[in-house]
Structures are given as C-alpha cells and as structure tokens.
Motif scaffolding. Sequence first.
Motif, mmCIF file in Angstrom:
data_model
loop_
_atom_site.group_PDB
_atom_site.id
_atom_site.type_symbol
_atom_site.label_atom_id
_atom_site.label_comp_id
_atom_site.label_asym_id
_atom_site.label_seq_id
_atom_site.Cartn_x
_atom_site.Cartn_y
_atom_site.Cartn_z
ATOM 1 N N GLN A 2 0.828 -1.198 0.000
ATOM 2 C CA GLN A 2 0.000 0.000 0.000
ATOM 3 C C GLN A 2 0.863 1.248 0.000
ATOM 4 O O GLN A 2 1.880 1.311 0.684
ATOM 5 N N GLU A 6 -2.879 5.341 0.134
ATOM 6 C CA GLU A 6 -3.892 4.296 0.359
ATOM 7 C C GLU A 6 -4.054 3.966 1.835
ATOM 8 O O GLU A 6 -5.179 3.767 2.312
ATOM 9 N N SER A 7 -2.947 3.899 2.566
ATOM 10 C CA SER A 7 -3.083 3.515 3.975
ATOM 11 C C SER A 7 -3.739 4.638 4.780
ATOM 12 O O SER A 7 -4.540 4.379 5.677
ATOM 13 N N ARG A 8 -3.443 5.878 4.405
ATOM 14 C CA ARG A 8 -4.095 6.984 5.103
ATOM 15 C C ARG A 8 -5.590 7.026 4.781
ATOM 16 O O ARG A 8 -6.432 7.238 5.663
ATOM 17 N N LEU A 9 -5.911 6.795 3.507
ATOM 18 C CA LEU A 9 -7.305 6.754 3.072
ATOM 19 C C LEU A 9 -8.072 5.691 3.853
ATOM 20 O O LEU A 9 -9.174 5.924 4.357
ATOM 21 N N LYS A 10 -7.456 4.532 3.964
ATOM 22 C CA LYS A 10 -8.097 3.420 4.656
ATOM 23 C C LYS A 10 -8.282 3.737 6.145
ATOM 24 O O LYS A 10 -9.321 3.457 6.736
ATOM 25 N N GLU A 11 -7.257 4.347 6.715
ATOM 26 C CA GLU A 11 -7.328 4.686 8.136
ATOM 27 C C GLU A 11 -8.459 5.689 8.394
ATOM 28 O O GLU A 11 -9.259 5.522 9.315
ATOM 29 N N TYR A 12 -8.533 6.718 7.564
ATOM 30 C CA TYR A 12 -9.596 7.716 7.719
ATOM 31 C C TYR A 12 -10.974 7.076 7.595
ATOM 32 O O TYR A 12 -11.866 7.328 8.392
ATOM 33 N N LYS A 13 -11.125 6.212 6.565
ATOM 34 C CA LYS A 13 -12.420 5.565 6.341
ATOM 35 C C LYS A 13 -12.820 4.692 7.522
ATOM 36 O O LYS A 13 -13.970 4.713 7.959
ATOM 37 N N THR A 14 -11.865 3.926 8.015
ATOM 38 C CA THR A 14 -12.150 3.023 9.131
ATOM 39 C C THR A 14 -12.579 3.809 10.365
ATOM 40 O O THR A 14 -13.539 3.450 11.046
ATOM 41 N N ASP A 17 -16.087 5.121 9.795
ATOM 42 C CA ASP A 17 -17.084 4.048 9.857
ATOM 43 C C ASP A 17 -17.327 3.573 11.286
ATOM 44 O O ASP A 17 -18.463 3.291 11.672
ATOM 45 N N LYS A 45 -18.039 5.756 -0.917
ATOM 46 C CA LYS A 45 -16.625 6.119 -0.999
ATOM 47 C C LYS A 45 -16.140 6.903 0.210
ATOM 48 O O LYS A 45 -14.947 7.041 0.425
#
Length: 327
Positions: A2, A6-14, A17, A45
């Motif tokens: 990643q 991508e990892s920052r995007l995923k962290e923010y999304k998690t 959520d 998204k």
Amino acid sequence: VQTSFESRLKEYKTRVDTRITEILNEQHPVDLYEPMRYALQAGGKRLRPVLLLAACDAVGGDVNDALDVAAALEIVHNFTLVHDDIMDRDETRRGRETVYRHWDENVAILSGDGLLVKAYAELKHVSPDLLPDILTEFSRGILKVCEGQTLDMNFENRHTVSLDEYFEMIRKKTAAFFSLACQLGGMLGRGSPEQIEALAAYGLYLGIAFQVQDDLLDIVSDTAVLGKDAGSDIKAGKKTFLMLHALANGTPQQIDDLRAVIKKENVTETDINVVRELFLSIGSMQMAAAEIKRSLAVANQTLQLLQPGEGRTFMKDTLKLIENRTF
Ligand code: IPE
Ligand code: IPE
Ligand code: MG
Ligand code: MG
Ligand code: MG
C-alpha cells in the motif's frame, strides 16, 4: 504494497465508519433505525468525511478533533441520497435496493429525517468556542444542497437551461457539500482564515468536477460497476452537462432526436443507446472530460496556498483518485 496515500485513506475511512456505527445505535422501532443503518452500511466512498479529516490535518490540526463532525457530514450525505433516490425514482444504490424500494417511501422519508437529526446532534461534541461558527457553516452548506436539489428538480420540467444555470445548480447540490467538508476540516484544525478559504475553494472545484463526472458516468458506465441505475439521468429528463452540451451543439436533426427521447414517458435501453451515440458524435463526452480536467486543475492550484506536507500531498492525490474513479 500500500502507498502512504492508500493507507491513510483506509485509516480515515475506518475511523469514520467506526464512529458512524457508534452513532447509529438505536433499535426500536426497527422501521426507523434499520433503514438508517442500511443506508450507511452499504459502503460508499466516504469522500466527504475523508476530505474533512485531510483538511484538518493539512492545516496542522488533530484529526481526533474532527472525527465527530466528519461522521456527521457523511450521515447528512446519506440523508440526501435516501431522499434523492425517491425524487429520482432510482432503484439501485451501492449495488443494492434503494431504501424506498426496499421498504417504502414513508420509511425512506422518515429514516432520512432521522439521519439528519442524528447528524446535527453530533455537533454537540464540537469545542464551545468553535461551535457557533461550525453550526452556521454546516447549516448554510446543507441548505445550499437543498437549493441545488430544488433547481435540479425544476430543470427536469424545463425545455431550456443555460450552462450558467447548470453550473449554479451543481455548485449548490454537490460542490457546496465538498466545499463545506474541506472548510469544516480547516476550521476544526484551527487553520488561518486564508487556509480555510483555500480549502473551501479546493472543495468547490473538486465538487464541480465530481458532479460533471457523475453526469458522465451515468451514460458511459453500467449499473454493475456504478452500483446505481445507469442511464437514470436520461430516463428522468435531467439537464446534465452532456445533455446541455449536446442540445447546444448538435445539428437540428440530432437535437430533434434528443428531444424525442426527453419527451418520452417510458425511456427504454434502446433510447439510452441512441442518446449515448448522439453524445458521442456531438462530442459531449470529450467536453465533459475536458471540463472535469479543468476544474480539477483549479482545485490543484488552490492547494498552493497551503503549507507543503503530508496533508497537502494527500489532498493532491485525492484529485487523482477522483479523476480515475469509475463509480
Ligand atoms: C453521490 O455521491 C451523489 C453525488 C453528488 C453525485 P458519491 O458518489 O460520493 O456517493 P457514495 O457515497 O460514494 O455512494
Ligand atoms: C446528487 O445528484 C446530489 C444530491 C444532493 C444527492 P444525483 O441525483 O446526480 O446523484 P446520484 O447520481 O443519484 O448519486
Ligand atoms: Mg438527483
Ligand atoms: Mg440521484
Ligand atoms: Mg447522478
């Protein structure tokens, strides 16, 4: 592997959520609370809360101070979608039945209302010195979305709509929301007035690009990829960027053919294919693509007003993510 984007995007999304799940915790009556969760759990998204957190970070703020408002903003976004699907008569969203199809219209109206109220209630977590301004901007931004949505619906019944009117409509229904997300992030991160203004402008231009692209995807993509009803804008007689470009630039025969589809009570797949071919030969797809690029370039320029760093880089990379999106 990643990338850091991508990892920052995923962290923010998690994080968003997780917060949303905590917020939407009521159970009874199930016909109110279950559809509220259904609307939020199908994915999405999460661009608006991600941008809010990124904006906070880009001005040197602590994203922990922005998480509640980020979750609230995503909940409001989903409220607008639940009601939008009733207005647009759409059956599919994020690959599953829209709330009003899965339950009924009354359930969709009420669960939408519930989402808006739950979102507002979250603002109580904002630090007291910021709360009045956050409340003012939050309300102003969402009211703009309602104004834009009104214009969108009015335009369905209008024979002619100018491109200026179209841009006013999408600035309000879509771009104002992205602008609000970035502005709120800057405010919660305690950025300077200049930084907050730059973030609001970035969100506005990103949002304009986003809606023109949404119009484009409606006609070039399919329901399986989009997760929502492809060709829906043609069926509803929407005055999209492509439709307005085609009506303004087609030959008299092409315009007659477009008008014939717009007039129809029941638009078929064949009609949609006809419109797609017309858009292609008139050059409307290329013009939409050019418009998206232009608007994203302006958004990119506004980032120059922010300090260089990871936060700013993330916001720059988000523009690429949006440019390449397929749903
Ligand atoms: C859909 O927004 C509504 C528009 C403004 C076009 P998104 O495309 O961000 O929807 P989700 O949340 O990812 O499903
Ligand atoms: C959405 O516009 C703007 C809202 C305020 C909900 P659209 O009607 O084009 O959004 P989709 O295509 O249904 O997601
Ligand atoms: Mg709509
Ligand atoms: Mg819609
Ligand atoms: Mg759309």
